[in-house]
Structure formats: structure tokens, C-alpha cells
Design a protein around this motif. Structure first.
Motif, short mmCIF file in Angstrom:
data_model
loop_
_atom_site.label_atom_id
_atom_site.label_comp_id
_atom_site.label_asym_id
_atom_site.label_seq_id
_atom_site.Cartn_x
_atom_site.Cartn_y
_atom_site.Cartn_z
N THR A 123 0.83 -1.21 0.00
CA THR A 123 0.00 0.00 0.00
C THR A 123 0.86 1.25 0.00
OG1 THR A 123 -1.74 -1.17 1.22
CG2 THR A 123 -1.82 1.24 1.23
N GLY A 124 1.87 1.27 0.85
CA GLY A 124 2.77 2.41 0.88
C GLY A 124 3.53 2.57 -0.42
N GLY A 125 3.92 1.44 -1.03
CA GLY A 125 4.64 1.51 -2.30
C GLY A 125 3.77 2.07 -3.41
N LEU A 126 2.52 1.62 -3.48
CA LEU A 126 1.61 2.13 -4.51
C LEU A 126 1.35 3.63 -4.31
CD1 LEU A 126 -0.96 -0.80 -4.70
CD2 LEU A 126 0.74 -0.18 -6.42
N ALA A 127 1.20 4.06 -3.07
CA ALA A 127 1.00 5.49 -2.81
C ALA A 127 2.23 6.29 -3.20
CB ALA A 127 0.66 5.70 -1.33
N GLY A 128 3.41 5.75 -2.90
CA GLY A 128 4.65 6.43 -3.28
C GLY A 128 4.80 6.52 -4.78
N ALA A 129 4.44 5.46 -5.50
CA ALA A 129 4.51 5.48 -6.96
C ALA A 129 3.55 6.52 -7.53
CB ALA A 129 4.18 4.09 -7.52
N LEU A 130 2.33 6.61 -6.98
CA LEU A 130 1.35 7.59 -7.46
C LEU A 130 1.83 9.02 -7.22
CD1 LEU A 130 -1.43 8.18 -8.66
CD2 LEU A 130 -2.38 8.02 -6.34
N VAL A 131 2.38 9.29 -6.03
CA VAL A 131 2.91 10.63 -5.73
C VAL A 131 4.03 10.97 -6.71
CG1 VAL A 131 4.26 11.95 -4.04
CG2 VAL A 131 2.25 10.65 -3.30
N THR A 132 4.91 10.02 -6.97
CA THR A 132 6.02 10.26 -7.89
C THR A 132 5.52 10.56 -9.29
OG1 THR A 132 7.39 8.75 -6.58
CG2 THR A 132 8.15 9.28 -8.81
N LEU A 133 4.58 9.77 -9.77
CA LEU A 133 4.04 10.00 -11.11
C LEU A 133 3.43 11.39 -11.23
CD1 LEU A 133 2.29 6.62 -12.01
CD2 LEU A 133 4.05 7.77 -13.36
N TRP A 134 2.64 11.78 -10.24
CA TRP A 134 1.93 13.07 -10.30
C TRP A 134 2.92 14.22 -10.41
CZ3 TRP A 134 -3.31 13.93 -10.57
CH2 TRP A 134 -3.72 15.26 -10.43
#
Length: 454
Positions: free
Chosen positions: A328-339
């Protein structure tokens, strides 16, 4: 299409019918799924589909857009796709084209990041990456050959490309300085080559009469509206993360760090990888010392821009330091990075493109931008050399001779298996013009087999 058709299409004022939004979406989805091989291969792919096959854009407009994108921070191929979509269907076309260029690779590298987090150095995964990296080397070299043939039209351009290669590869001159000098050389070369003979009257070349869509016309009202909207899309989430989570939170730190990277990544991902690795390891603790190379390998073998390596960085940071369940933390980190990596790219295009289109017929400026494209051929050649050395050799040192820094591979670390896969892929792509996806799949299988039997 017959020769008569080509003659009609070349007449001033004639325009091909624009594709429907659905047709454009389908084509940009195809480009996004096939955009392997780094910026050289991605640009070549877009040129072949949009200019040669579909004929939705003409060569001068495509190259003019490319020249502008080369001057921007961020992934030039993704921004070129956004610019092309914007030319065809305005902001919605640019959004669709840019998102479809990024999302397939983003999904793949997020999945690979999760596999890496869960399985670590599983042999089959390592073998797959090993084979793909070797094959992508051949893809990059093939694209470099194609781009060079198209861009290097005379001795001046060849000399400029060689100079750009030498200055960045051996003198370590910063990329923005090379681009600025190339632009000055291009403008000066235009004035020198276009000087009329004594007593001769300057001749005006005929300009094609082109009726462009309304959204491509510069408007200060549209400029201010677009700038306000996209700055809000960028900075409001940034402020919300910092106010709600605090600056020390990993997601807030990632949003600020990757916003900075989005504003300074001139020259593509390679220009900032060393800095990102140092900060991610030593300052933030998102990565272990050797994991940046793993992320680079993942990004090299997925569709989309190489800067997607930052998704790997953001994923691991979120997985390890967010306090959430790792995935969950990894997916949130990936989304923040993409944005925060890609929202600025849309800002640069939607705000600047209408004004860039108005200078297409300013010849000295066109000469400057053309020289930038030529210099970037040298930059891409440097990336190809760098990639070749690090794929084929386990260790590459440096030798300083005066102002020059020369790469010195350790020949005892030569990876023969990687060389064999790369050569086979190169022959298949360059000599036999094999399907790229087929070659990549075959190389991945070869890498897995080699890992199992060695």
C-alpha cells in the motif's frame, strides 16, 4: 497512394483531414505500448507512425515540435507525444497522448517494483531483466542510426553532433550549456549560409498556406488561464500533502523532491540519475546503495520514458518509510512520484506550444532549433555508448587526460552472454527488420535460460 496523390498533397494550402479523437486515441495507445528503447527509439517510433504512416503531421512541424521539447526539462519523447496530440485535438488530445505514453510503462514498472520488493533477487526475474537489457541496447543503437540519417544532412551538422558528443562524453560539459551553444551555432550558421552574393537580390522562399486550428493561435487570455489551472494542479496537492502530513513524511518529501527534479531534468533521466541516487540513498534513505542500478534496469526494459525509474524510487520509499503496509505504501509512493514528475510536463506544453507554433517561419530561430536537434544526436550517441559499456562490462573505470575523462572498461569483466544477446538482437532489428516486441521477448527468454543453466 500514387505519385499523383503525393503531388496533390504537396500543394500549398492542402491539408490532410484530421483524425477523429477515437482514431488518435487508438494510435497514441499503440505508441505508448511500443515505446521501448529510450528517447531515440520513441521519437523514431512517433515519426514513423505520425509522419510517415498516418501523415497527420508534416516533417517540418514534427521537427519543430521536437526541437521545442528538447529545450524543456523532463522527458522529451513524452512531451513530444503531448505536443502532437495537442496539435491534433487541443488540450484533450494532448492529455490523452501524454497519459497513454506514460501509463503503460508506469503500470509495468510499478508491478516490477512490487515483484522486486517481494521476491528480491529471484533468479528468473534477474534473468528476464538480463536478456531485456541486452536487447534494448540493440534497440537504442538502431534508433540512433535512424535518427542520425534523418538529422545529419551536411558536414556542418555532422561536426556539430560530433562536438556535442565529445563535450558531454569526455569533457563532462553540462547539457544546458551544450544546447545553448548549439542554438547559437545554428542561428549563426543560418545567417552565414543565407548571405546573398554581392549584387544579388534576396529571394524569399514560398511559404505554404496552412490554416491551423483555433487552439494553436496564441492568446494571452488562454495563456493566463492555462498557466493558472496547471500551476494549481501541480502545487495545490503539494501544499495539501505538506500541511496534512508534515514535511518529514515520506510522501510530502517525495512530492517536493520530484517537483524539483521535474524542473531541472534537462537532458533526460541520465543527466540527474547520479544526483537522485545520492539523495535517495544518503539523504532520504529510500534506497540501498546498489538499488538505483536495479531501478534503471527496470526502466530501460519497460515502455515509456526512462525517467520512470523515479517511480521505482518512490515506490520503495513509500513501501519502507510510510508506516503503511509495504505494498500500500509503495503504490501510494509510486502515485505521488508519477503526479509530481509528469504534471509539469503538461504545463510546459499547454502553456508554451501556441507561442512556439508562431515562430515556425522565423528562419534564424528555426536554424537554432534545428542545431539543437543535431546536438541531441551527439547526446543520444553518448547515452548509447554509456549504456553499451554498462551492459557489456561489469566494471567501467575512468582515465583522466588533461581536461578529458575517458571511460575505461575492465575487459576481464566482459559479459559474453550479454554481448551475444545484444548482437543477435541487433542483427534481427537492423539487418532483418524483425518485429521489436518479438525480439525483446526472445531476448528475455534467452536471459532466463542463461540464468538457469550457468
Amino acid at each position: 497512394m500514387t505519385m499523383a496523390d503525393d503531388a496533390i498533397l504537396s500543394e500549398p494550402g492542402f491539408e490532410l483531414p484530421a483524425p477523429t479523437f477515437a482514431e488518435a486515441t487508438k494510435v497514441f495507445a499503440k505508441i505508448g505500448l511500443l515505446s521501448f528503447g529510450g528517447p531515440a527509439g520513441q521519437i523514431a517510433l512517433m515519426h514513423r507512425i505520425l509522419v510517415d504512416e498516418k501523415r497527420w503531421l508534416d516533417e517540418p512541424r514534427f521537427l519543430h515540435a521536437l526541437n521545442y521539447c528538447m529545450l524543456l526539462p523532463g522527458p522529451e519523447a513524452m512531451q513530444l507525444a503531448t505536443y502532437s496530440g495537442w496539435l491534433l485535438h487541443g488540450v484533450r488530445g494532448g492529455l490523452v497522448a501524454g497519459l497513454l505514453f506514460v501509463l503503460p510503462g508506469a503500470v509495468v514498472i510499478t508491478l516490477l517494483s512490487a515483484i522486486y520488493l517481494l521476491l528480491g533477487d529471484a533468479s528468473l526475474v534477474q534473468g528476464l531483466l538480463f536478456g531485456l537489457k541486452a536487447a534494448v541496447l540493440a534497440v537504442v543503437l538502431e534508433a540512433l542510426i535512424k535518427v542520425s540519417k534523418r538529422a545529419l544532412k551536411n558536414g556542418f551538422m555532422v561536426a556539430l553532433a560530433v562536438a556535442a558528443f565529445v563535450t558531454i562524453a569526455f569533457l563532462k560539459v553540462p547539457f544546458p550549456m551544450i544546447i545553448a551553444v548549439a542554438a547559437l551555432c545554428g542561428a549563426a550558421g543560418h545567417f552565414w549560409m543565407s548571405r546573398p552574393a554581392i549584387g544579388a537580390e534576396p529571394e524569399e522562399a514560398p511559404q505554404p498556406i496552412t490554416v491551423m486550428p483555433e487552439w494553436t493561435q496564441p492568446s494571452w487570455r488562454r495563456f493566463l488561464t492555462t498557466l493558472t489551472v496547471w500551476l494549481a494542479i501541480w502545487f495545490v496537492p503539494l501544499a495539501v500533502l505538506h500541511m496534512t502530513l508534515g514535511g518529514a513524511n515520506v510522501f510530502a518529501a517525495e512530492s517536493l523532491f520530484f517537483s524539483k527534479m521535474a524542473a531541472v531534468t534537462f537532458g533526460g533521466a541520465y543527466a540527474v540519475l547520479a544526483y537522485v541516487a545520492q539523495q535517495a540513498v544518503e539523504v532520504y534513505g529510500w534506497l540501498k546503495p546498489d538499488e538505483m542500478l536495479t531501478g534503471l534496469g527496470l526502466a530501460e526494459t519497460t515502455p515509456g520514458p526512462l525517467i520512470l525509474v523515479l517511480v521505482f524510487v518512490g515506490f520503495l520509499g513509500g513501501a519502507r518509510l510510510s508506516g503503511l503496509e509495504p505494498l500500500t505504501g509503495g503504490l501510494a509512493g509510486a502515485l505521488v512520484t508519477l503526479w509530481f514528475t509528469f504534471v509539469p510536463c503538461f504545463l510546459w506544453i499547454f502553456v508554451g506550444a501556441p507561442f512556439v507554433e508562431t515562430v515556425r517561419n522565423i528562419r534564424w530561430l528555426a536554424g537554432a532549433l534545428s542545431a539543437v536537434t543535431v546536438a541531441v544526436v551527439g547526446i543520444i550517441a553518448n547515452l548509447a555508448v554509456w549504456f553499451s559499456l554498462h551492459v557489456l562490462f561489469g566494471h567501467v573505470g575512468e582515465w583522466k587526460v588533461g581536461p578529458f575523462t575517458l571511460p575505461v572498461p575492465d575487459f576481464s569483466s566482459l559479459d559474453i552472454a550479454a554481448g551475444v544477446i545484444a548482437i543477435a538482437a541487433g542483427v534481427a532489428l537492423i539487418r532483418w527488420h524483425a518485429n521489436m516486441i518479438t525480439v525483446l521477448v526472445a531476448a528475455a527468454l534467452a536471459g532466463m535460460v542463461w540464468t538457469l543453466v550457468k
